[in-house]
Design a protein around this motif. Structure first.
Motif, short mmCIF file in Angstrom:
data_model
loop_
_atom_site.label_atom_id
_atom_site.label_comp_id
_atom_site.label_asym_id
_atom_site.label_seq_id
_atom_site.Cartn_x
_atom_site.Cartn_y
_atom_site.Cartn_z
N GLU A 28 -30.64 9.17 -0.82
CA GLU A 28 -30.98 7.76 -0.70
C GLU A 28 -30.20 6.88 -1.68
O GLU A 28 -30.29 5.65 -1.62
N ASP A 30 -30.45 7.12 -5.17
CA ASP A 30 -31.04 7.06 -6.50
C ASP A 30 -30.40 8.11 -7.40
O ASP A 30 -29.90 9.14 -6.92
N ASP A 52 -41.53 -2.14 -13.70
CA ASP A 52 -40.09 -1.91 -13.62
C ASP A 52 -39.53 -1.82 -15.04
O ASP A 52 -39.77 -2.69 -15.88
N GLY A 79 -30.13 -0.42 -13.16
CA GLY A 79 -31.24 -0.40 -12.22
C GLY A 79 -32.57 -0.30 -12.93
O GLY A 79 -32.74 -0.82 -14.03
N ARG A 130 -36.08 8.86 -12.41
CA ARG A 130 -35.33 8.35 -11.27
C ARG A 130 -34.81 6.95 -11.63
O ARG A 130 -35.58 6.09 -12.07
N GLU A 132 -33.37 3.81 -9.93
CA GLU A 132 -33.09 3.09 -8.69
C GLU A 132 -31.95 2.13 -8.95
O GLU A 132 -32.04 1.25 -9.82
#
Length: 250
Positions: A28, A30, A52, A79, A130, A132
């Protein structure tokens, strides 16, 4: 070599800072990161909960051979950072283990557990994070350019990336004279090459070979030698290199 920068978070503990031990990219787009559980990145991500957490990963690309100006480029991926949780942890850990065969030594087995065992100070010894991707940029031997998350997700690794370091070291150690002989393909620029010159292969991908020439006065320049067509594996690379060396010797 990669490092994480999290605005407002100081990275001063004794557990390896926020440098990820290994990383990979999901289908995807990430970025998965395995970090020490006591690192600043792990602590900040755990405390952020569902908020976030902005972060920037900087990747420094260093030539695997000894050469002046050894850094070939840098990339920045910005990110939002979150822990990989619950059932997603097993999938993420397996993806890392598949692409990093020494994963067991790096704590991936522990990361697979539903509740990772505590390490120092009661924290998990390892944590999966992770990133993003929101935006990114690359500044390397080929130029500087920014990229969008969709482009990052769609990008595929070069087929030689896993072997590049070993191949460059082999070319430098076993084929130094042939690499220096590529100067014959430089046309007018080839006139600056002489017996005292040094030629070091500094980059290799499916499209060609990059060589750094250093003359007797320690002046350097890079030259790119393109293959007749992109190579898909080591067998095709051998043929392409043979064509290059034969052209230079003729």
């Amino acid at each position: 070599m990669a490092s994480l920068d999290i605005p407002g978070v100081e990275d001063s503990d004794e557990t390896g800072l926020s440098a990820p031990v290994c990383r990979t990219v999901t289908p995807e787009g990430d970025v998965l990161l395995l970090v020490p559980g006591g690192s600043a990145a792990a602590r900040a991500a755990a405390h952020a909960q569902d908020d976030d957490l902005p972060a920037v990963m900087e990747i420094t690309d260093v030539a695997p051979v000894s050469v002046p100006h050894r850094i070939r480029g840098r990339a920045w991926v910005a990110g939002w950072l979150t822990p990989v949780r619950n059932e997603q942890r097993a999938r993420a850990a397996m993806l890392l283990a598949e692409r990093h065969p020494v994963g067991e030594l790096l704590g991936i087995d522990e990361a697979l557990a539903p509740d990772p065992a505590p390490g120092l100070y009661g924290r998990p010894a390892w944590m999966l994070l992770r990133l993003e991707v929101g935006e990114g940029a690359v500044d390397d031997l080929w130029g500087a350019e920014s990229f969008e998350p969709e482009e990052f997700a769609a990008a595929a690794p070069d087929p030689l990336v896993a072997h590049e370091a070993e191949l460059l070291q082999h070319l430098h150690a076993a084929h130094a004279e042939q690499v220096r002989g590529l100067c014959a393909l430089l046309g007018e620029r080839g006139e600056v090459c002489g017996l005292r010159d040094r030629a070091v292969p500094v980059g290799l991908d499916r499209f060609g070979l990059r060589v750094r020439f250093t003359d007797g006065d320690r002046r350097t320049f890079d030259a790119r030698f393109d293959f007749p067509e992109p190579v898909r594996d080591i067998v095709e690379l051998r043929r392409a290199m043979h064509v290059l060396f034969e052209a230079a010797a003729s």
